[in-house]
Design a protein around this motif. Structure first.
Motif, PDB file in Angstrom:
ATOM      1  N   LEU A  25     -27.129 -86.224  64.579  1.00 54.57           N
ATOM      2  CA  LEU A  25     -28.729 -86.266  64.971  1.00 54.57           C
ATOM      3  C   LEU A  25     -28.971 -87.609  64.945  1.00 54.57           C
ATOM      4  N   GLY A  26     -28.481 -88.406  63.372  1.00 52.24           N
ATOM      5  CA  GLY A  26     -28.843 -89.627  63.350  1.00 52.24           C
ATOM      6  C   GLY A  26     -28.192 -90.643  64.472  1.00 52.24           C
ATOM      7  N   LYS A  27     -27.021 -90.504  65.122  1.00 52.21           N
ATOM      8  CA  LYS A  27     -26.714 -91.313  66.007  1.00 52.21           C
ATOM      9  C   LYS A  27     -27.276 -91.058  67.379  1.00 52.21           C
ATOM     10  N   ALA A  28     -27.799 -89.916  67.587  1.00 52.94           N
ATOM     11  CA  ALA A  28     -28.768 -89.576  68.873  1.00 52.94           C
ATOM     12  C   ALA A  28     -30.062 -90.396  68.562  1.00 52.94           C
ATOM     13  N   LEU A  29     -30.519 -90.444  67.496  1.00 55.25           N
ATOM     14  CA  LEU A  29     -31.834 -91.218  67.165  1.00 55.25           C
ATOM     15  C   LEU A  29     -31.428 -92.758  67.019  1.00 55.25           C
ATOM     16  N   ARG A  30     -30.224 -92.974  66.904  1.00 57.60           N
ATOM     17  CA  ARG A  30     -29.907 -94.386  66.807  1.00 57.60           C
ATOM     18  C   ARG A  30     -30.254 -95.116  65.508  1.00 57.60           C
ATOM     19  N   LEU A  31     -30.059 -94.163  64.442  1.00 55.47           N
ATOM     20  CA  LEU A  31     -30.483 -94.740  63.078  1.00 55.47           C
ATOM     21  C   LEU A  31     -29.472 -95.689  62.605  1.00 55.47           C
ATOM     22  N   ARG A  32     -29.466 -96.808  61.918  1.00 51.66           N
ATOM     23  CA  ARG A  32     -28.637 -97.413  61.174  1.00 51.66           C
ATOM     24  C   ARG A  32     -27.711 -96.761  60.138  1.00 51.66           C
ATOM     25  N   GLN A  33     -26.481 -97.026  60.177  1.00 52.19           N
ATOM     26  CA  GLN A  33     -25.413 -96.253  59.475  1.00 52.19           C
ATOM     27  C   GLN A  33     -25.697 -96.301  57.859  1.00 52.19           C
ATOM     28  N   SER A  69     -16.896 -76.243  54.120  1.00 53.35           N
ATOM     29  CA  SER A  69     -17.060 -76.083  55.635  1.00 53.35           C
ATOM     30  C   SER A  69     -18.382 -76.202  55.754  1.00 53.35           C
ATOM     31  N   HIS A  70     -19.382 -75.617  54.770  1.00 50.52           N
ATOM     32  CA  HIS A  70     -20.712 -75.680  54.753  1.00 50.52           C
ATOM     33  C   HIS A  70     -21.319 -77.013  54.780  1.00 50.52           C
ATOM     34  N   ILE A  71     -20.631 -77.922  53.781  1.00 45.08           N
ATOM     35  CA  ILE A  71     -21.243 -79.296  53.653  1.00 45.08           C
ATOM     36  C   ILE A  71     -20.650 -80.023  54.957  1.00 45.08           C
ATOM     37  N   THR A  72     -19.379 -79.882  55.242  1.00 46.48           N
ATOM     38  CA  THR A  72     -19.055 -80.490  56.628  1.00 46.48           C
ATOM     39  C   THR A  72     -19.785 -80.283  57.749  1.00 46.48           C
ATOM     40  N   LEU A  73     -20.215 -79.332  57.879  1.00 43.25           N
ATOM     41  CA  LEU A  73     -21.146 -78.780  58.982  1.00 43.25           C
ATOM     42  C   LEU A  73     -22.603 -79.330  59.151  1.00 43.25           C
ATOM     43  N   LEU A  74     -22.932 -79.327  57.811  1.00 42.65           N
ATOM     44  CA  LEU A  74     -24.356 -79.885  57.349  1.00 42.65           C
ATOM     45  C   LEU A  74     -24.274 -81.720  57.832  1.00 42.65           C
ATOM     46  N   ALA A  75     -23.042 -81.897  57.264  1.00 43.09           N
ATOM     47  CA  ALA A  75     -22.909 -83.575  57.416  1.00 43.09           C
ATOM     48  C   ALA A  75     -22.738 -83.825  58.684  1.00 43.09           C
ATOM     49  N   GLY A  76     -22.008 -83.155  59.350  1.00 47.44           N
ATOM     50  CA  GLY A  76     -21.885 -83.418  61.002  1.00 47.44           C
ATOM     51  C   GLY A  76     -23.095 -83.465  61.835  1.00 47.44           C
ATOM     52  N   SER A  77     -23.800 -82.359  61.550  1.00 47.30           N
ATOM     53  CA  SER A  77     -25.209 -82.306  62.050  1.00 47.30           C
ATOM     54  C   SER A  77     -25.950 -83.551  62.016  1.00 47.30           C
ATOM     55  N   ILE A  78     -26.287 -83.883  60.570  1.00 46.28           N
ATOM     56  CA  ILE A  78     -27.082 -84.943  60.267  1.00 46.28           C
ATOM     57  C   ILE A  78     -26.514 -86.317  60.860  1.00 46.28           C
ATOM     58  N   VAL A  79     -25.346 -86.503  61.212  1.00 53.11           N
ATOM     59  CA  VAL A  79     -24.793 -87.867  61.584  1.00 53.11           C
ATOM     60  C   VAL A  79     -25.008 -87.637  63.179  1.00 53.11           C
ATOM     61  N   ILE A 130     -28.355 -93.466  57.817  1.00 48.19           N
ATOM     62  CA  ILE A 130     -27.547 -92.017  58.017  1.00 48.19           C
ATOM     63  C   ILE A 130     -27.212 -91.503  56.948  1.00 48.19           C
ATOM     64  N   PHE A 131     -26.107 -92.304  56.098  1.00 52.56           N
ATOM     65  CA  PHE A 131     -25.478 -91.764  55.148  1.00 52.56           C
ATOM     66  C   PHE A 131     -26.470 -91.577  53.825  1.00 52.56           C
ATOM     67  N   LEU A 132     -27.523 -92.415  53.777  1.00 54.45           N
ATOM     68  CA  LEU A 132     -28.482 -92.304  52.719  1.00 54.45           C
ATOM     69  C   LEU A 132     -29.072 -90.585  53.076  1.00 54.45           C
ATOM     70  N   ILE A 133     -29.657 -90.317  54.269  1.00 54.79           N
ATOM     71  CA  ILE A 133     -30.035 -88.950  54.529  1.00 54.79           C
ATOM     72  C   ILE A 133     -28.926 -87.929  54.184  1.00 54.79           C
ATOM     73  N   LEU A 134     -27.682 -88.298  54.516  1.00 59.18           N
ATOM     74  CA  LEU A 134     -26.610 -87.399  54.550  1.00 59.18           C
ATOM     75  C   LEU A 134     -26.558 -87.018  52.735  1.00 59.18           C
ATOM     76  N   ASN A 135     -26.515 -87.799  51.889  1.00 60.97           N
ATOM     77  CA  ASN A 135     -26.092 -87.915  50.729  1.00 60.97           C
ATOM     78  C   ASN A 135     -27.423 -87.131  50.048  1.00 60.97           C
ATOM     79  N   VAL A 136     -28.501 -87.496  50.259  1.00 61.23           N
ATOM     80  CA  VAL A 136     -29.829 -86.708  49.630  1.00 61.23           C
ATOM     81  C   VAL A 136     -29.950 -85.249  50.182  1.00 61.23           C
TER      82      VAL A 136
END
Length: 786
Positions: A273-281, A261-271, A284-290
C-alpha cells in the motif's frame, strides 16, 4: 578460525554454545556463585583476546557464552524461600492479582470450569510470592478483569504433566509463564475484589478485544466468529471441532495462533500500500513498525506473539528485499538475546517451531525458489515457503506430533490465500468498526462466507489418501546429523570443506560407512524384545504390548474423566506413534468405565484397529462411554470375551483367566494374562477383593502366578488382598494412578502388602510411563522418571 572470518558461522557457533550451556544446566545443578566467578574470568579473557585480535578469541567467546547459558538458567530457576512452590501440599488462604483473562469452559451439565492465572501479592498477612493457577468449578461465572484481586482457600498443588516421551511438557510451559503451582479451590471460598484502576492498559485492550468479538458474533455464527477471531488474535475457544481437525490434518492449524505468517502478511500489505501511494521508504517502515507493535499489543503481548512479531518481520525483510544474509545475522542475534533473557525458551515448543520455521524461510526458501523456477510465481513462493519451513521443523514435528501433513502443500496454494484474504478483511473491519459499524458488519459477513469455502476445501483435502503421514521421531544425534546435511546442501563453503575432508581421509570414512551400515542392518533384522508399556494417562489404566516383530495390542486405554480432554487422541495416540505403532491388532478392555475404556474413540479415529474385545457388559454401555451410536462402524469391531479364551499374537499368548460376575462395572472386570516364554504379566482391571477371592478358588496357583502384575483399581484398598498377592507372587508391580488424585490412591496398606512379599512397585504418578523389555527370560525396566 582466523580472526574476522566467517561472521555468520561465528554468530551461529556462539549461539549453539549458549544453547549447550542451558541444556547442561538443565541436567546438572550448578552453584550460582561459582558459575558467576567463571563467567567474569572468561569475560576478561574474551575482551583481552578481542583487543589483541587473537586467533583464539572465538574459543574464549564460545566458552563465555556456554557459561553464560549455565549462569542464566541457574539464576532463573533459583527459587526464593517464599515462592509458592515451597508450600506444596499445604492448605492456605492465598490472595493474588489476575494476570490474564481466565480460561472458561462450560460442560454439558452447565458447570463452568475456570482457570485463573495469578501472581501472589505479598503483604503483612501473606508471605507468599510467585505465579500460580486457580482451578475452580462454579455454577455461575462472574466476569472478572485483569488486575482484579482474587482470594481463595485451597490446597497448593504441584503442576503435573502426562509423563510420557514425545509430549509437550505442561510443567515447562507453565514455568515459562512464571507459574509453578496451582490451587484446587472450593467455590464457596472464592472472593473477588474489583480493582478498576489497576492495569488500566491491559483492561482497555481486553475490552477492545471483547467488543471486536461481540461485533463478530452479531452477524456470524459463534463458531465462525471464534475461528475468525482466532485467525486474528490466536486461541481455540468456540471453534468448530471438525474445522480444527481439518486444519490440523492439512497442516495449517498454526493459522489459529498468531505466527510469523500473520506479521509477514500484515507487513506485506502495508509495504504494498505504501508503494502504491508512493510513500518514502522511511515512512513505510515507520508505519510498518507502529502497526506491528499495536497488533502485538492487541494480541496480548504474550511470548509467542512477541516472538512471532520479531521473527515474522525478519522473514518479510528477507523475502521482500532479497537480503537473506543480513536477516540470518539478525535471526541468530535475536534468538540469542531471547534465550539469555528467558533461557527456558529452548524447551518451549512455540519457540522451537517458530525459530526453526524462520530459519528455514531464511536459509532454505531461496534454494527451493531456484529449484522451482519452472513454476508460475504464484505457486513458487508459497511452495518454497511451505517446504522450507516444514523441512526445518521436521525433527520437532516428528518428536511432538509424529506426523507431517503432505496435503499442506496443496492447502497452502489453495486455502491459505483465501485465509490471508479473510485475515486482511477482518483486520480492516476491526479498524472500521468504530466509525463505520454497518460496513464492518458487511465485511464480517463476507469473512464468514469465505470461511465456509475454506472449511469445505480443508475437509476435502483432509480426506485425501496420505493427507497425514506418520514420521518416526529423530534421536538427538539424528537431529544433529539432519541439520548438518542441510547445512552441507545449502552452504557451498561447508559442502566443499566436508567433501575435501572426506577425500583426504577416504579410507577412514569408507570404514565408518561400512560399520554404520552393518550396525543399522543388524538392528533392523535382529529379533526385538517383547515390550510391555504402562502409559501415564493420569487416573486411569492404559497398557501397550509390542511383540518382537512389531505386532501390537492394548489392554485398556484410559479415557475422559471429569473433562472434555480426549485421552485417547491426545495421550495414547502420540505415545503409540512415538514407539512406531501405526496399527493395533487388538484392544482388550477390562470393563466399561471411562478411565479404562474412554480412550478407544480417540484412538480408532487416528489408528486402524482390527478388533476390540470386551467383557460381560452390554455393548450399549461401551457405546455410551465412547459417545457413539450402537450402529457406528466402531461397534462392528467389538467382540465379547469368553472365560478361558486365549489369543496368539506373534508368539505372545493373551489368556482370559477370569471374567467378573458382580453387579457393578468393577466387579465385571476381565482379567487378562500375557505370556511370552517364562515371562508373564497379569492385568486385573478394577477387580475388587471379593472377585479376587472367587478367581483364587477357580484357578490353580500356576495359573495365577505372574512375573508382572498391573495392580487392580489403581492401588485401592478394596483390591489386592494379601491372599491374592501371595498366590500371584509378582516380582514387579505397576500401579497406574493419577498424581494428586482425590481418591487417596494408592492406599498405604496395599503398598505395605507388596513390601511384605518383596515386590518392586512402580507408579505412573511418580515414574511416568514404564516399559518392561524381555526376551522371555531376562527383563529390563525403563521408567520415564527414575
Amino acid at each position: 578460525m582466523s580472526y574476522g572470518q566467517q561472521p555468520l558461522t561465528f554468530i551461529n557457533g556462539i549461539l549453539l554454545c549458549c544453547l549447550a550451556g542451558i541444556y547442561v544446566a538443565d541436567k546438572i545443578v550448578f552453584d550460582l556463585n561459582y558459575a558467576g566467578c567463571v563467567l567474569i574470568f572468561l569475560l576478561l579473557f574474551s575482551v583481552g583476546s578481542v583487543i589483541k585480535k587473537s586467533r583464539y578469541a572465538f574459543l574464549f567467546i564460545a566458552a563465555l557464552l556456554f557459561v553464560l547459558g549455565i549462569y542464566r538458567y541457574t539464576m532463573v530457576n533459583t527459587v526464593a524461600d517464599d515462592d509458592i512452590v515451597n508450600f506444596i501440599g499445604q492448605q492456605r488462604t492465598v490472595t493474588g492479582i489476575l494476570q490474564n483473562e481466565p480460561l472458561v469452559h462450560e460442560d454439558a451439565q452447565g458447570i463452568f470450569h475456570i482457570r485463573y492465572e495469578m501472581k501472589a501479592v505479598t503483604s503483612r498477612n501473606q508471605k507468599i510470592t510467585g505465579g500460580y493457577y486457580i482451578n475452580i468449578r462454579q455454577d455461575n461465572y462472574r466476569k472478572v478483569q485483569t488486575g482484579d484481586r482474587i482470594t481463595v482457600v485451597g490446597t497448593i498443588k504441584k503442576i503435573n504433566s502426562y509423563k510420557n516421551p514425545g509430549r509437550i511438557d505442561n510443567v515447562l510451559q507453565a514455568k515459562q509463564q512464571g507459574v509453578s503451582a496451582y490451587i484446587s479451590a472450593e467455590k464457596s471460598s472464592l472472593k473477588i475484589e474489583e480493582r478498576p484502576n489497576d492495569k488500566l492498559f491491559a483492561k482497555r485492550i481486553n475490552a477492545l478485544r471483547t467488543s471486536i468479538r461481540t461485533a463478530m458474533e452479531k452477524v456470524m455464527p459463534k463458531t465462525d466468529a471464534g475461528a475468525v477471531f482466532a485467525m486474528l488474535f490466536g486461541g481455540y475457544a468456540d471453534i468448530d471441532p471438525e474445522l480444527l481437525d481439518n486444519f490440523t490434518t492439512t497442516g495449517i492449524v498454526h493459522i489459529l495462533s498468531v505466527s510469523g505468517s500473520h506479521i509477514t502478511l500484515l507487513a506485506g500489505s502495508i509495504v504494498a500500500l505504501g508503494k502504491a501511494l508512493r510513500l518514502r521508504q522511511w515512512l513505510i517502515f515507520l508505519i510498518l513498525n507502529v502497526t506491528i507493535i499495536m497488533y502485538a499489543i492487541l494480541s496480548g503481548l504474550v511470548p509467542p506473539v512477541v516472538r512471532s512479531a520479531s521473527m515474522g518481520l525478519l522473514s518479510y525483510a528477507a523475502l521482500a528485499y532479497n537480503k537473506e544474509n543480513q536477516s540470518c545475522y539478525l535471526l541468530s542475534l535475536v534468538g540469542m538475546i531471547m534465550i539469555i533473557i528467558s533461557p527456558g525458551l529452548i524447551f518451549n515448543i512455540s519457540f522451537q517451531l517458530s525459530f526453526a520455521a524462520t530459519a528455514g524461510l531464511l536459509y532454505a526458501a531461496p534454494y527451493f525458489r531456484r529449484i522451482l523456477y519452472f513454476l508460475p510465481q504464484v505457486l513458487t513462493v508459497p511452495l518454497s515457503i511451505t517446504i522450507s519451513a516444514q523441512l526445518f521443523c521436521l525433527p520437532f514435528l516428528a518428536w511432538y506430533f509424529h506426523t507431517v501433513s503432505l496435503s499442506s502443500l496443496i492447502t497452502n496454494v489453495i486455502a491459505v490465500p483465501i485465509i490471508d484474504v479473510i485475515i486482511m478483511m477482518a483486520l480492516t473491519a476491526v479498524l472500521a468498526n468504530t466509525l463505520f459499524p454497518f460496513i464492518s458488519s458487511l465485511v464480517f459477513v463476507l469473512c464468514s462466507l469465505l470461511l465456509g469455502c475454506v472449511s469445505e476445501i480443508t475437509r476435502l483435502l483432509a480426506l485425501l489418501p496420505a493427507s497425514m503421514v506418520y514420521v518416526p521421531y529423530f534421536s538427538f544425534i539424528g537431529s544433529i546429523f539432519y541439520y548438518i546435511i542441510w547445512l552441507m546442501i545449502l552452504q557451498k563453503s561447508c559442502r566443499i570443506y566436508c567433501l575435501t575432508e572426506i577425500r583426504r581421509h577416504q579410507q577412514f570414512f569408507c570404514k565408518l560407512f561400512c560399520i554404520s551400515v552393518l550396525i543399522l542392518g543388524w538392528n533392523m533384522f535382529r529379533t526385538q524384545d517383547l515390550s510391555v508399556h504402562f502409559i501415564d494417562v493420569g487416573q486411569g489404566d492404559a497398557a501397550l504390548i509390542i511383540t518382537s516383530h512389531g505386532k501390537s495390542a492394548m489392554i485398556d486405554t484410559g479415557g475422559i474423566r471429569d473433562s472434555d480432554y480426549d485421552i485417547g487422541r491426545q495421550v495414547d495416540v502420540p505415545y503409540l506413534y512415538h514407539y512406531g505403532v501405526t496399527h493395533l491388532n487388538y484392544i482388550f478392555l477390562s470393563h466399561a468405565h471411562d478411565d479404562h475404556a474412554g480412550g478407544v474413540s480417540g484412538i480408532v479415529k487416528r489408528i486402524p484397529v482390527d478388533n476390540i474385545f470386551v467383557g460381560r457388559e452390554k455393548r450399549s454401555e461401551y457405546a455410551s462411554v465412547w459417545h457413539i451410536s450402537q450402529q457406528s462402524d466402531i461397534m462392528d469391531k467389538v467382540i465379547s470375551l469368553d472365560e478361558s479364551e486365549s489369543f496368539d499374537l506373534d508368539g505372545v499368548k493373551f489368556s482370559v483367566i477370569y471374567l467378573g460376575k458382580g453387579s457393578g462395572a468393577n466387579e465385571t472386570s476381565a482379567v487378562i494374562k500375557v505370556s511370552y516364554q517364562d515371562f508373564t504379566a497379569m492385568f486385573t482391571g478394577d477387580l475388587p477383593a471379593q472377585e479376587e477371592q472367587e478367581m483364587i478358588q477357580k484357578n490353580d496357583a500356576n495359573k495365577l502366578k505372574c512375573t508382572l502384575l498391573k495392580v487392580a483399581h489403581h492401588g485401592s484398598k478394596t483390591s489386592s488382598t494379601e491372599a491374592f498377592l501371595r498366590k500371584s507372587a509378582p516380582r514387579w508391580a505397576v500401579i497406574s494412578v493419577g498424581a494428586n488424585n482425590s481418591y487417596g490412591h494408592p492406599a498405604e496398606d496395599v503398598l505395605k502388602r507388596f513390601e511384605t512379599i518383596g515386590t518392586k512397585v512402580y507408579r505412573t504418578d511418580k515414574n511416568g510411563a514404564i516399559v518392561f523389555y524381555t526376551d522371555g527370560k531376562k527383563c529390563r525396566i525403563e521408567p520415564y522418571i527414575e
